[in-house]
Enzyme design. Structure first.
Site, mmCIF file in Angstrom:
data_model
loop_
_atom_site.group_PDB
_atom_site.id
_atom_site.type_symbol
_atom_site.label_atom_id
_atom_site.label_comp_id
_atom_site.label_asym_id
_atom_site.label_seq_id
_atom_site.Cartn_x
_atom_site.Cartn_y
_atom_site.Cartn_z
ATOM 1 N N TYR A 84 -8.622 -6.650 -0.757
ATOM 2 C CA TYR A 84 -9.187 -7.129 0.497
ATOM 3 C C TYR A 84 -10.700 -7.169 0.308
ATOM 4 C CZ TYR A 84 -4.674 -6.101 2.683
ATOM 5 O OH TYR A 84 -3.342 -6.080 3.008
ATOM 6 N N SER A 120 -1.573 -2.725 -5.093
ATOM 7 C CA SER A 120 -2.386 -2.842 -3.890
ATOM 8 C C SER A 120 -3.730 -2.155 -4.064
ATOM 9 C CB SER A 120 -1.646 -2.213 -2.704
ATOM 10 O OG SER A 120 -2.492 -2.093 -1.582
ATOM 11 N N THR A 156 -6.337 -11.188 -1.064
ATOM 12 C CA THR A 156 -5.636 -11.502 0.177
ATOM 13 C C THR A 156 -6.608 -12.153 1.147
ATOM 14 O OG1 THR A 156 -4.031 -9.714 -0.091
ATOM 15 C CG2 THR A 156 -4.406 -10.506 2.133
ATOM 16 N N HIS A 159 2.163 -12.817 4.687
ATOM 17 C CA HIS A 159 1.964 -11.361 4.692
ATOM 18 C C HIS A 159 3.235 -10.646 5.149
ATOM 19 C CE1 HIS A 159 -1.793 -8.807 4.266
ATOM 20 N NE2 HIS A 159 -0.880 -7.887 4.522
ATOM 21 N N ALA A 191 0.822 -1.206 0.000
ATOM 22 C CA ALA A 191 0.000 0.000 0.000
ATOM 23 C C ALA A 191 0.859 1.261 0.000
ATOM 24 C CB ALA A 191 -0.905 0.001 1.229
ATOM 25 N N ARG A 201 9.191 -5.455 0.236
ATOM 26 C CA ARG A 201 9.864 -4.305 0.836
ATOM 27 C C ARG A 201 11.042 -3.773 0.019
ATOM 28 N NH1 ARG A 201 8.451 -7.694 5.373
ATOM 29 N NH2 ARG A 201 7.226 -6.614 6.979
ATOM 30 N N LYS A 230 -4.008 -15.100 -2.111
ATOM 31 C CA LYS A 230 -2.734 -14.786 -1.448
ATOM 32 C C LYS A 230 -2.885 -14.947 0.055
ATOM 33 C CE LYS A 230 0.711 -11.088 -0.988
ATOM 34 N NZ LYS A 230 0.660 -10.918 0.485
#
Length: 363
Positions: free
Chosen positions: A136, A113, A162, A262, A86, A317, A238
Protein backbone atom coordinates in the site's frame (compact mmCIF):
# COMPACT_ATOMS: atom_id res chain seq x y z
CA UNK A 1 -10.24 -30.00 14.70
CA UNK A 2 -6.69 -31.07 15.47
CA UNK A 3 -3.97 -29.91 13.15
CA UNK A 4 -2.49 -33.40 13.02
CA UNK A 5 -5.71 -34.82 11.53
CA UNK A 6 -5.33 -36.35 8.09
CA UNK A 7 -6.56 -34.46 5.06
CA UNK A 8 -8.23 -37.38 3.30
CA UNK A 9 -11.70 -36.02 4.09
CA UNK A 10 -10.83 -32.65 2.53
CA UNK A 11 -12.05 -33.21 -1.01
CA UNK A 12 -12.73 -29.62 -2.01
CA UNK A 13 -11.89 -26.08 -0.99
CA UNK A 14 -15.34 -25.86 0.60
CA UNK A 15 -14.34 -28.66 3.00
CA UNK A 16 -11.32 -26.63 4.13
CA UNK A 17 -13.55 -23.57 4.57
CA UNK A 18 -16.00 -25.41 6.81
CA UNK A 19 -13.21 -26.89 8.90
CA UNK A 20 -11.57 -23.47 9.30
CA UNK A 21 -14.81 -21.86 10.45
CA UNK A 22 -15.14 -24.52 13.14
CA UNK A 23 -11.64 -23.69 14.45
CA UNK A 24 -11.47 -19.90 14.39
CA UNK A 25 -12.95 -17.37 16.85
CA UNK A 26 -15.96 -15.50 15.52
CA UNK A 27 -14.33 -12.06 15.14
CA UNK A 28 -11.32 -13.57 13.35
CA UNK A 29 -13.57 -15.54 11.01
CA UNK A 30 -15.60 -12.42 10.24
CA UNK A 31 -12.42 -10.41 9.57
CA UNK A 32 -11.28 -13.11 7.15
CA UNK A 33 -14.57 -13.73 5.36
CA UNK A 34 -16.24 -10.35 5.53
CA UNK A 35 -16.55 -7.69 2.89
CA UNK A 36 -17.58 -4.07 2.66
CA UNK A 37 -21.09 -2.65 2.78
CA UNK A 38 -23.81 -5.22 2.22
CA UNK A 39 -21.18 -7.70 0.91
CA UNK A 40 -22.86 -7.71 -2.51
CA UNK A 41 -19.55 -7.96 -4.31
CA UNK A 42 -18.37 -10.86 -2.14
CA UNK A 43 -21.34 -12.91 -3.33
CA UNK A 44 -21.19 -11.60 -6.89
CA UNK A 45 -17.61 -12.81 -7.30
CA UNK A 46 -18.82 -16.40 -6.90
CA UNK A 47 -22.00 -15.99 -8.90
CA UNK A 48 -20.05 -14.57 -11.83
CA UNK A 49 -17.99 -17.76 -12.08
CA UNK A 50 -20.99 -20.04 -11.66
CA UNK A 51 -23.03 -18.46 -14.46
CA UNK A 52 -20.29 -19.24 -16.98
CA UNK A 53 -20.29 -22.63 -18.71
CA UNK A 54 -17.57 -24.58 -20.49
CA UNK A 55 -17.77 -25.91 -24.05
CA UNK A 56 -15.44 -28.95 -24.09
CA UNK A 57 -13.83 -30.40 -27.19
CA UNK A 58 -13.54 -34.17 -27.67
CA UNK A 59 -11.28 -36.68 -29.43
CA UNK A 60 -8.17 -34.80 -28.33
CA UNK A 61 -5.02 -36.51 -27.04
CA UNK A 62 -4.99 -35.54 -23.37
CA UNK A 63 -2.54 -38.13 -22.04
CA UNK A 64 0.07 -35.55 -21.05
CA UNK A 65 -1.53 -32.47 -19.53
CA UNK A 66 0.95 -29.65 -18.93
CA UNK A 67 0.11 -26.93 -16.39
CA UNK A 68 3.56 -25.37 -16.19
CA UNK A 69 4.05 -21.74 -17.14
CA UNK A 70 6.28 -18.73 -16.56
CA UNK A 71 5.16 -15.73 -14.52
CA UNK A 72 7.26 -12.55 -14.55
CA UNK A 73 10.25 -14.59 -15.69
CA UNK A 74 10.01 -17.43 -13.17
CA UNK A 75 8.85 -20.97 -14.01
CA UNK A 76 5.94 -22.21 -11.89
CA UNK A 77 4.03 -25.49 -11.76
CA UNK A 78 0.60 -24.03 -12.50
CA UNK A 79 -1.03 -20.68 -13.33
CA UNK A 80 -1.97 -20.18 -9.68
CA UNK A 81 -0.48 -17.80 -7.09
CA UNK A 82 -1.19 -17.10 -3.43
CA UNK A 83 -2.89 -13.72 -3.14
CA UNK A 84 -1.64 -11.13 -0.65
CA UNK A 85 -3.44 -11.36 2.70
CA UNK A 86 -2.43 -9.71 5.95
CA UNK A 87 -1.62 -11.30 9.29
CA UNK A 88 -1.41 -15.04 8.63
CA UNK A 89 -0.58 -15.47 12.33
CA UNK A 90 -4.22 -14.64 13.05
CA UNK A 91 -5.02 -18.22 12.03
CA UNK A 92 -1.79 -20.15 12.74
CA UNK A 93 1.26 -19.40 14.92
CA UNK A 94 3.72 -20.07 12.09
CA UNK A 95 1.95 -17.52 9.91
CA UNK A 96 3.47 -16.67 6.54
CA UNK A 97 6.44 -18.98 7.12
CA UNK A 98 4.09 -21.97 6.93
CA UNK A 99 2.43 -20.52 3.84
CA UNK A 100 5.84 -20.02 2.23
CA UNK A 101 6.80 -23.64 2.89
CA UNK A 102 3.66 -24.78 1.15
CA UNK A 103 4.31 -22.46 -1.79
CA UNK A 104 7.75 -24.02 -2.17
CA UNK A 105 6.39 -27.54 -2.10
CA UNK A 106 3.75 -26.72 -4.69
CA UNK A 107 6.06 -24.63 -6.88
CA UNK A 108 3.71 -21.63 -6.90
CA UNK A 109 4.32 -17.90 -6.31
CA UNK A 110 3.47 -16.33 -2.96
CA UNK A 111 2.47 -12.66 -2.91
CA UNK A 112 3.40 -11.55 0.60
CA UNK A 113 1.27 -8.81 2.14
CA UNK A 114 2.87 -5.60 3.28
CA UNK A 115 1.16 -6.41 6.58
CA UNK A 116 2.61 -9.89 6.90
CA UNK A 117 2.98 -11.07 10.48
CA UNK A 118 6.40 -12.68 9.87
CA UNK A 119 9.52 -10.90 8.62
CA UNK A 120 10.45 -10.93 4.96
CA UNK A 121 13.76 -12.57 5.88
CA UNK A 122 12.02 -15.45 7.68
CA UNK A 123 9.48 -15.89 4.88
CA UNK A 124 12.18 -15.90 2.20
CA UNK A 125 14.25 -18.44 4.15
CA UNK A 126 11.27 -20.83 4.16
CA UNK A 127 10.69 -21.05 0.41
CA UNK A 128 12.29 -21.55 -2.97
CA UNK A 129 9.16 -20.35 -4.76
CA UNK A 130 8.99 -16.86 -6.24
CA UNK A 131 8.06 -14.22 -3.65
CA UNK A 132 6.31 -11.02 -4.66
CA UNK A 133 5.60 -8.23 -2.16
CA UNK A 134 2.27 -6.39 -2.05
CA UNK A 135 2.38 -2.71 -1.09
CA UNK A 136 0.00 0.00 0.00
CA UNK A 137 1.23 3.52 -0.65
CA UNK A 138 2.11 5.01 2.74
CA UNK A 139 2.19 8.71 3.45
CA UNK A 140 5.77 8.27 4.65
CA UNK A 141 7.67 7.59 1.46
CA UNK A 142 10.87 6.99 3.38
CA UNK A 143 9.19 4.06 5.16
CA UNK A 144 7.91 2.72 1.85
CA UNK A 145 11.36 3.00 0.25
CA UNK A 146 12.96 1.28 3.25
CA UNK A 147 10.53 -1.64 2.96
CA UNK A 148 11.24 -1.97 -0.75
CA UNK A 149 14.97 -2.06 -0.02
CA UNK A 150 14.49 -4.82 2.53
CA UNK A 151 12.35 -6.72 0.05
CA UNK A 152 15.09 -6.55 -2.56
CA UNK A 153 17.62 -7.79 0.01
CA UNK A 154 15.35 -10.71 0.87
CA UNK A 155 15.13 -11.81 -2.78
CA UNK A 156 11.62 -10.60 -3.56
CA UNK A 157 11.03 -10.91 -7.32
CA UNK A 158 8.28 -8.32 -7.93
CA UNK A 159 6.20 -5.61 -6.29
CA UNK A 160 2.40 -5.65 -6.36
CA UNK A 161 0.96 -2.20 -5.64
CA UNK A 162 -2.64 -2.23 -4.46
CA UNK A 163 -4.36 0.72 -6.11
CA UNK A 164 -8.00 0.27 -5.05
CA UNK A 165 -7.53 1.21 -1.39
CA UNK A 166 -6.89 4.91 -0.77
CA UNK A 167 -8.41 3.88 2.55
CA UNK A 168 -9.96 0.69 3.91
CA UNK A 169 -13.69 0.53 3.26
CA UNK A 170 -16.26 0.18 6.01
CA UNK A 171 -16.68 -3.50 6.83
CA UNK A 172 -19.74 -4.03 9.02
CA UNK A 173 -18.62 -7.35 10.46
CA UNK A 174 -15.47 -5.72 11.87
CA UNK A 175 -17.45 -2.76 13.19
CA UNK A 176 -19.82 -5.04 15.05
CA UNK A 177 -17.01 -7.05 16.61
CA UNK A 178 -14.71 -4.06 17.21
CA UNK A 179 -11.98 -6.14 15.61
CA UNK A 180 -8.41 -5.40 16.69
CA UNK A 181 -5.20 -7.35 16.29
CA UNK A 182 -4.66 -9.73 19.20
CA UNK A 183 -1.45 -9.63 21.26
CA UNK A 184 1.47 -11.21 19.43
CA UNK A 185 0.16 -10.46 15.94
CA UNK A 186 1.94 -7.51 14.36
CA UNK A 187 2.89 -6.19 10.95
CA UNK A 188 6.44 -7.50 11.22
CA UNK A 189 7.82 -5.50 8.29
CA UNK A 190 6.27 -2.11 9.04
CA UNK A 191 7.43 0.59 11.49
CA UNK A 192 5.72 -0.26 14.84
CA UNK A 193 4.79 3.39 15.38
CA UNK A 194 2.83 3.35 12.15
CA UNK A 195 0.86 0.34 13.36
CA UNK A 196 -0.03 1.57 16.83
CA UNK A 197 -3.53 2.71 15.87
CA UNK A 198 -4.36 -0.84 14.73
CA UNK A 199 -4.41 -1.80 18.42
CA UNK A 200 -6.05 1.23 19.95
CA UNK A 201 -9.54 -0.21 20.18
CA UNK A 202 -11.18 2.99 18.97
CA UNK A 203 -14.86 3.05 18.18
CA UNK A 204 -15.32 1.16 14.99
CA UNK A 205 -12.65 -0.90 13.27
CA UNK A 206 -9.04 -0.23 14.23
CA UNK A 207 -7.87 -1.56 10.84
CA UNK A 208 -10.03 1.03 9.10
CA UNK A 209 -8.73 3.78 11.40
CA UNK A 210 -5.15 2.74 10.67
CA UNK A 211 -5.64 3.03 6.91
CA UNK A 212 -6.96 6.58 7.25
CA UNK A 213 -3.92 7.51 9.31
CA UNK A 214 -1.24 5.88 7.14
CA UNK A 215 -2.41 5.41 3.52
CA UNK A 216 -1.72 8.22 1.05
CA UNK A 217 -4.97 9.07 -0.70
CA UNK A 218 -3.35 11.75 -2.88
CA UNK A 219 -1.35 9.50 -5.23
CA UNK A 220 -2.04 9.55 -8.97
CA UNK A 221 -0.61 7.88 -12.05
CA UNK A 222 2.21 10.43 -12.01
CA UNK A 223 3.48 9.06 -8.69
CA UNK A 224 4.39 5.73 -10.27
CA UNK A 225 7.52 7.41 -11.63
CA UNK A 226 8.83 7.75 -8.06
CA UNK A 227 8.27 4.06 -7.44
CA UNK A 228 10.03 3.18 -10.69
CA UNK A 229 13.00 5.31 -9.65
CA UNK A 230 13.08 3.59 -6.25
CA UNK A 231 13.42 0.02 -7.50
CA UNK A 232 14.23 -2.09 -10.54
CA UNK A 233 11.81 -4.82 -9.50
CA UNK A 234 8.89 -5.54 -11.84
CA UNK A 235 5.79 -3.56 -10.87
CA UNK A 236 2.29 -5.05 -10.94
CA UNK A 237 -0.84 -2.99 -10.22
CA UNK A 238 -3.60 -4.75 -8.28
CA UNK A 239 -7.15 -3.46 -8.28
CA UNK A 240 -7.76 -2.59 -11.95
CA UNK A 241 -11.39 -3.05 -13.07
CA UNK A 242 -11.74 -0.98 -16.26
CA UNK A 243 -10.15 -1.09 -19.68
CA UNK A 244 -9.38 2.63 -19.40
CA UNK A 245 -7.25 2.10 -16.28
CA UNK A 246 -5.65 -0.96 -17.82
CA UNK A 247 -4.56 1.16 -20.79
CA UNK A 248 -3.16 3.82 -18.46
CA UNK A 249 -1.26 1.14 -16.56
CA UNK A 250 0.37 -0.14 -19.73
CA UNK A 251 1.11 3.42 -20.88
CA UNK A 252 2.86 4.05 -17.55
CA UNK A 253 5.12 1.06 -18.03
CA UNK A 254 3.81 -1.44 -15.48
CA UNK A 255 4.81 -5.08 -15.82
CA UNK A 256 1.49 -6.69 -14.96
CA UNK A 257 -2.12 -6.07 -13.91
CA UNK A 258 -4.31 -7.83 -11.36
CA UNK A 259 -7.99 -7.52 -12.19
CA UNK A 260 -9.42 -7.38 -8.69
CA UNK A 261 -12.14 -5.89 -6.50
CA UNK A 262 -10.17 -6.73 -3.33
CA UNK A 263 -12.26 -9.82 -2.70
CA UNK A 264 -15.32 -7.65 -2.17
CA UNK A 265 -13.63 -5.78 0.67
CA UNK A 266 -13.44 -2.30 -0.90
CA UNK A 267 -16.12 -0.72 -3.12
CA UNK A 268 -19.32 -2.70 -2.62
CA UNK A 269 -21.25 -3.26 -5.86
CA UNK A 270 -18.00 -3.13 -7.84
CA UNK A 271 -18.02 -5.35 -10.90
CA UNK A 272 -16.96 -8.97 -10.28
CA UNK A 273 -13.37 -9.32 -11.40
CA UNK A 274 -14.09 -12.19 -13.78
CA UNK A 275 -16.71 -9.98 -15.52
CA UNK A 276 -14.12 -7.22 -16.01
CA UNK A 277 -11.36 -9.58 -17.15
CA UNK A 278 -12.31 -10.03 -20.81
CA UNK A 279 -12.45 -6.36 -21.71
CA UNK A 280 -9.21 -5.66 -19.87
CA UNK A 281 -7.39 -8.58 -21.47
CA UNK A 282 -8.53 -7.39 -24.90
CA UNK A 283 -7.39 -3.83 -24.19
CA UNK A 284 -3.97 -4.95 -22.95
CA UNK A 285 -3.62 -7.44 -25.83
CA UNK A 286 -0.76 -9.37 -24.19
CA UNK A 287 1.40 -6.28 -23.68
CA UNK A 288 1.69 -7.36 -20.04
CA UNK A 289 0.36 -10.39 -18.17
CA UNK A 290 -3.11 -9.99 -16.72
CA UNK A 291 -3.97 -11.80 -13.49
CA UNK A 292 -7.32 -12.06 -11.73
CA UNK A 293 -8.57 -12.79 -8.22
CA UNK A 294 -11.85 -12.88 -6.33
CA UNK A 295 -14.04 -15.91 -5.75
CA UNK A 296 -11.76 -18.65 -7.14
CA UNK A 297 -12.83 -21.88 -5.40
CA UNK A 298 -12.61 -24.62 -8.04
CA UNK A 299 -10.31 -25.81 -10.79
CA UNK A 300 -13.01 -25.00 -13.32
CA UNK A 301 -12.90 -21.39 -12.07
CA UNK A 302 -9.21 -21.28 -12.95
CA UNK A 303 -9.92 -22.76 -16.38
CA UNK A 304 -12.63 -20.17 -17.05
CA UNK A 305 -10.31 -17.33 -16.05
CA UNK A 306 -7.55 -18.62 -18.32
CA UNK A 307 -10.00 -18.93 -21.21
CA UNK A 308 -11.14 -15.33 -20.77
CA UNK A 309 -7.58 -14.05 -20.84
CA UNK A 310 -5.84 -14.42 -17.47
CA UNK A 311 -2.21 -15.52 -17.32
CA UNK A 312 -2.87 -16.87 -13.80
CA UNK A 313 -5.27 -16.56 -10.89
CA UNK A 314 -4.58 -15.37 -7.36
CA UNK A 315 -6.18 -17.43 -4.58
CA UNK A 316 -6.88 -15.75 -1.27
CA UNK A 317 -9.20 -16.86 1.52
CA UNK A 318 -8.94 -20.63 0.82
CA UNK A 319 -5.20 -20.45 1.59
CA UNK A 320 -5.96 -19.10 5.05
CA UNK A 321 -8.61 -21.78 5.51
CA UNK A 322 -6.01 -24.46 4.92
CA UNK A 323 -3.49 -22.68 7.13
CA UNK A 324 -6.00 -22.47 9.99
CA UNK A 325 -6.81 -26.16 9.83
CA UNK A 326 -3.41 -27.76 9.28
CA UNK A 327 -0.63 -25.20 8.91
CA UNK A 328 1.69 -25.68 5.95
CA UNK A 329 0.12 -29.06 5.22
CA UNK A 330 -3.28 -27.40 5.00
CA UNK A 331 -2.08 -24.77 2.54
CA UNK A 332 -0.47 -27.54 0.51
CA UNK A 333 -3.77 -29.41 0.58
CA UNK A 334 -5.70 -26.41 -0.71
CA UNK A 335 -3.23 -25.61 -3.49
CA UNK A 336 -2.82 -29.25 -4.51
CA UNK A 337 -6.59 -29.73 -4.68
CA UNK A 338 -7.00 -26.66 -6.87
CA UNK A 339 -4.17 -27.73 -9.16
CA UNK A 340 -5.54 -31.27 -9.45
CA UNK A 341 -9.00 -29.92 -10.25
CA UNK A 342 -7.53 -27.66 -12.93
CA UNK A 343 -5.65 -30.57 -14.48
CA UNK A 344 -8.80 -32.68 -14.59
CA UNK A 345 -10.79 -29.81 -16.08
CA UNK A 346 -8.16 -29.34 -18.78
CA UNK A 347 -8.21 -33.04 -19.64
CA UNK A 348 -12.01 -33.28 -19.71
CA UNK A 349 -12.36 -30.11 -21.79
CA UNK A 350 -9.88 -31.27 -24.42
CA UNK A 351 -7.30 -28.58 -23.60
CA UNK A 352 -4.27 -30.47 -22.25
CA UNK A 353 -1.90 -27.49 -22.55
CA UNK A 354 -2.36 -23.92 -21.41
CA UNK A 355 -1.86 -22.78 -24.99
CA UNK A 356 -4.96 -24.77 -25.98
CA UNK A 357 -7.19 -22.68 -23.71
CA UNK A 358 -8.98 -19.79 -25.39
CA UNK A 359 -12.22 -17.79 -25.51
CA UNK A 360 -14.10 -20.52 -27.41
CA UNK A 361 -13.96 -22.69 -24.28
CA UNK A 362 -16.25 -20.55 -22.15
CA UNK A 363 -19.65 -18.90 -22.58
Amino acid sequence: MAESQGNGDMLSLLDWERAAQARLPGPTWDFLQGGSGAELTVGANRTAFDRRVLLPRVLVDVTKPDLGTTLLGDPVRAPIAIAPMAYHRLVHPDGEVATARAAAGCGLPFVVSMFASRTLADIAAATTAPLWLQLYWLRRRDALADLIGRAEAAGVRALVLTVDAPRVATRPRDLRSGFTLPPGVTAANVDPAAMAVARMGESGSSIQSHSREQFDATITWADLAWLRDTTRLPLVLKGILTAADARLAVDHGVDGIVVSNHGGRQLDSAIPAIDALGEIAAEVDRAVPVFVDGGVRRGTDVLKALAIGAAAVFVGRPVLHGLAVAGAAGVTGVLSTLRAELEEAMVLSGTPALTDIGPALVR
